[in-house]
Design a protein around this motif. Structure first.
Motif, PDB file in Angstrom:
ATOM      1  N   PRO A 192       0.794  -1.240   0.000  1.00 35.35           N
ATOM      2  CA  PRO A 192       0.000   0.000   0.000  1.00 35.35           C
ATOM      3  C   PRO A 192       0.826   1.290   0.000  1.00 35.35           C
ATOM      4  CG  PRO A 192      -1.014  -1.595   1.458  1.00 35.35           C
ATOM      5  CD  PRO A 192       0.301  -2.187   1.014  1.00 35.35           C
ATOM      6  N   PRO A 193       1.899   1.424   0.824  1.00 36.98           N
ATOM      7  CA  PRO A 193       2.660   2.689   0.764  1.00 36.98           C
ATOM      8  C   PRO A 193       3.266   2.955  -0.617  1.00 36.98           C
ATOM      9  CG  PRO A 193       3.189   1.512   2.784  1.00 36.98           C
ATOM     10  CD  PRO A 193       2.359   0.582   1.938  1.00 36.98           C
ATOM     11  N   LEU A 194       3.761   1.911  -1.272  1.00 36.85           N
ATOM     12  CA  LEU A 194       4.336   2.084  -2.610  1.00 36.85           C
ATOM     13  C   LEU A 194       3.255   2.501  -3.608  1.00 36.85           C
ATOM     14  CD1 LEU A 194       6.702   1.862  -4.579  1.00 36.85           C
ATOM     15  CD2 LEU A 194       6.139  -0.565  -4.835  1.00 36.85           C
ATOM     16  N   LEU A 195       2.097   1.865  -3.512  1.00 36.00           N
ATOM     17  CA  LEU A 195       1.009   2.210  -4.415  1.00 36.00           C
ATOM     18  C   LEU A 195       0.530   3.637  -4.173  1.00 36.00           C
ATOM     19  CD1 LEU A 195      -0.996   0.426  -6.446  1.00 36.00           C
ATOM     20  CD2 LEU A 195      -2.577   1.389  -4.778  1.00 36.00           C
ATOM     21  N   PHE A 196       0.420   4.055  -2.899  1.00 29.46           N
ATOM     22  CA  PHE A 196       0.027   5.434  -2.587  1.00 29.46           C
ATOM     23  C   PHE A 196       1.034   6.435  -3.158  1.00 29.46           C
ATOM     24  CE2 PHE A 196      -2.699   3.733   0.902  1.00 29.46           C
ATOM     25  CZ  PHE A 196      -3.876   4.307   0.478  1.00 29.46           C
ATOM     26  N   HIS A 197       2.306   6.098  -3.039  1.00 31.98           N
ATOM     27  CA  HIS A 197       3.343   6.981  -3.588  1.00 31.98           C
ATOM     28  C   HIS A 197       3.149   7.157  -5.096  1.00 31.98           C
ATOM     29  CE1 HIS A 197       7.181   8.932  -4.133  1.00 31.98           C
ATOM     30  NE2 HIS A 197       7.492   8.034  -5.061  1.00 31.98           N
ATOM     31  N   ARG A 198       2.925   6.061  -5.805  1.00 30.05           N
ATOM     32  CA  ARG A 198       2.699   6.133  -7.266  1.00 30.05           C
ATOM     33  C   ARG A 198       1.427   6.900  -7.594  1.00 30.05           C
ATOM     34  NH1 ARG A 198       4.188  -0.105  -8.546  1.00 30.05           N
ATOM     35  NH2 ARG A 198       6.448   0.122  -8.460  1.00 30.05           N
TER      36      ARG A 198
ATOM     37  N   ALA B 268       2.044  10.574  -7.049  1.00 33.19           N
ATOM     38  CA  ALA B 268       2.933  11.098  -8.094  1.00 33.19           C
ATOM     39  C   ALA B 268       2.142  11.354  -9.377  1.00 33.19           C
ATOM     40  CB  ALA B 268       4.082  10.126  -8.343  1.00 33.19           C
ATOM     41  N   ASN B 269       1.242  10.440  -9.734  1.00 33.63           N
ATOM     42  CA  ASN B 269       0.424  10.631 -10.936  1.00 33.63           C
ATOM     43  C   ASN B 269      -0.538  11.799 -10.768  1.00 33.63           C
ATOM     44  OD1 ASN B 269       1.445   8.704 -12.683  1.00 33.63           O
ATOM     45  ND2 ASN B 269       0.196   7.083 -11.821  1.00 33.63           N
ATOM     46  N   LEU B 270      -1.136  11.926  -9.591  1.00 37.40           N
ATOM     47  CA  LEU B 270      -2.032  13.059  -9.343  1.00 37.40           C
ATOM     48  C   LEU B 270      -1.280  14.381  -9.470  1.00 37.40           C
ATOM     49  CD1 LEU B 270      -4.198  11.862  -6.330  1.00 37.40           C
ATOM     50  CD2 LEU B 270      -5.001  12.405  -8.623  1.00 37.40           C
ATOM     51  N   ALA B 271      -0.103  14.446  -8.879  1.00 35.56           N
ATOM     52  CA  ALA B 271       0.691  15.679  -8.940  1.00 35.56           C
ATOM     53  C   ALA B 271       1.064  16.016 -10.376  1.00 35.56           C
ATOM     54  CB  ALA B 271       1.945  15.531  -8.082  1.00 35.56           C
ATOM     55  N   LYS B 272       1.447  14.988 -11.142  1.00 32.66           N
ATOM     56  CA  LYS B 272       1.846  15.216 -12.536  1.00 32.66           C
ATOM     57  C   LYS B 272       0.692  15.814 -13.338  1.00 32.66           C
ATOM     58  CE  LYS B 272       2.188  11.725 -15.402  1.00 32.66           C
ATOM     59  NZ  LYS B 272       2.647  10.507 -16.058  1.00 32.66           N
ATOM     60  N   PHE B 273      -0.502  15.253 -13.195  1.00 34.34           N
ATOM     61  CA  PHE B 273      -1.637  15.744 -13.971  1.00 34.34           C
ATOM     62  C   PHE B 273      -2.151  17.081 -13.448  1.00 34.34           C
ATOM     63  CE2 PHE B 273      -1.785  11.205 -15.122  1.00 34.34           C
ATOM     64  CZ  PHE B 273      -1.614  11.374 -16.486  1.00 34.34           C
ATOM     65  N   ALA B 274      -2.041  17.323 -12.151  1.00 29.22           N
ATOM     66  CA  ALA B 274      -2.440  18.625 -11.610  1.00 29.22           C
ATOM     67  C   ALA B 274      -1.530  19.712 -12.152  1.00 29.22           C
ATOM     68  CB  ALA B 274      -2.400  18.595 -10.081  1.00 29.22           C
ATOM     69  N   LYS B 275      -0.227  19.464 -12.204  1.00 33.64           N
ATOM     70  CA  LYS B 275       0.731  20.438 -12.725  1.00 33.64           C
ATOM     71  C   LYS B 275       0.474  20.699 -14.206  1.00 33.64           C
ATOM     72  CE  LYS B 275       4.446  22.709 -11.555  1.00 33.64           C
ATOM     73  NZ  LYS B 275       4.397  23.790 -10.608  1.00 33.64           N
ATOM     74  N   LYS B 276       0.148  19.635 -14.945  1.00 36.12           N
ATOM     75  CA  LYS B 276      -0.138  19.784 -16.375  1.00 36.12           C
ATOM     76  C   LYS B 276      -1.350  20.684 -16.578  1.00 36.12           C
ATOM     77  CE  LYS B 276      -0.945  17.148 -20.561  1.00 36.12           C
ATOM     78  NZ  LYS B 276      -1.104  15.843 -21.162  1.00 36.12           N
ATOM     79  N   GLU B 277      -2.374  20.499 -15.759  1.00 33.81           N
ATOM     80  CA  GLU B 277      -3.578  21.322 -15.851  1.00 33.81           C
ATOM     81  C   GLU B 277      -3.258  22.788 -15.569  1.00 33.81           C
ATOM     82  OE1 GLU B 277      -7.366  22.421 -16.612  1.00 33.81           O
ATOM     83  OE2 GLU B 277      -6.546  20.422 -16.922  1.00 33.81           O
ATOM     84  N   GLU B 278      -2.426  23.060 -14.560  1.00 29.83           N
ATOM     85  CA  GLU B 278      -2.048  24.430 -14.244  1.00 29.83           C
ATOM     86  C   GLU B 278      -1.291  25.066 -15.411  1.00 29.83           C
ATOM     87  OE1 GLU B 278       0.242  24.233 -10.669  1.00 29.83           O
ATOM     88  OE2 GLU B 278      -1.434  23.478  -9.499  1.00 29.83           O
ATOM     89  N   THR B 279      -0.401  24.301 -16.027  1.00 37.21           N
ATOM     90  CA  THR B 279       0.374  24.811 -17.151  1.00 37.21           C
ATOM     91  C   THR B 279      -0.527  25.138 -18.328  1.00 37.21           C
ATOM     92  OG1 THR B 279       2.285  23.528 -16.448  1.00 37.21           O
ATOM     93  CG2 THR B 279       2.281  24.282 -18.722  1.00 37.21           C
ATOM     94  N   GLU B 280      -1.466  24.244 -18.623  1.00 33.50           N
ATOM     95  CA  GLU B 280      -2.385  24.492 -19.736  1.00 33.50           C
ATOM     96  C   GLU B 280      -3.242  25.719 -19.465  1.00 33.50           C
ATOM     97  OE1 GLU B 280      -4.453  20.799 -20.270  1.00 33.50           O
ATOM     98  OE2 GLU B 280      -2.644  19.784 -20.971  1.00 33.50           O
TER      99      GLU B 280
END
Length: 194
Positions: free
Chosen positions: A22-28, A31-43
């Motif tokens: 579970p901790p490894l899966l939460f980390h992944r 990380a995916n949520l942060a990546k897509f949130a940053k992409k949305e801010e950039t767009e």
């Protein structure tokens, strides 16, 4: 906080179904949520830069901004390309000469702006480190003055987007529009360079 609870439940269920720690899966997952949130801010930011008010302002001041762009982009004296571009060293010099660097707009923030403006691949930003200045690998004495191992360059459109980013750092008032922030910064700091 229902969102967090839902995220935890989804993560636990995914961990159970995929038979992962579970901790490894939460980390992944985070990380995916942060990546897509940053992409949305950039767009969203790029859309704001392309808005009619900003484009009108840039068009009205195009001659002056292109003059400044030309002066600083030609400082590396590289004649190997017909296309005029500005490297990081030149962009930092322009921001220092104009006096726009301050406690809000630091050299690190300017470096990040320089990279974000050109890069559509947001995964690059997750591992962004402060570049070191010096000769590029394989470069001679006239190493181009860019960052080590990186040949990123701003074209004029990217330069304008970077100015919009700088303006957002300079004018933190949320009630000012991007054209107002850009105007205040260009008028006070950038125009005197022309």
């Amino acid at each position: 906080n229902e969102f967090v609870e839902g995220l935890v439940r989804v993560g636990l269920e995914l961990a159970r179904q995929l038979k992962q720690d579970p901790p490894l899966l939460f980390h992944r997952l985070l990380a995916n949520l942060a990546k897509f949130a940053k992409k949305e801010e950039t767009e969203h930011f790029r859309k704001a830069c392309r808005a009619q008010g900003v484009q009108r302002y840039l068009k009205e001041h195009e001659e002056e901004l292109k003059r400044i762009y030309h002066v600083y982009s030609s400082m590396d004296n590289q004649m190997d390309s017909e296309m005029e571009t500005m490297n990081l060293k030149e962009f930092l010099l322009m921001t220092r000469d104009s006096g726009i660097m301050d406690i809000n707009l630091t050299s690190h923030a300017i470096i990040n702006l320089f990279v974000y403006v050109q890069d559509d691949n947001m995964e690059t930003h997750a591992v962004l480190r402060r570049p070191r200045f010096g000769k590029r690998a394989g470069a001679g004495a006239g190493g181009g003055g860019g960052e080590e191992g990186d040949e990123r360059q701003l074209d004029y459109a990217e330069f304008c987007e970077a100015l919009c980013g700088c303006a957002c750092y300079k004018a933190l008032d949320p009630y000012l529009t991007l054209p107002q922030k850009l105007d205040a910064m260009v008028r006070r700091y950038v125009s005197p360079l022309a």
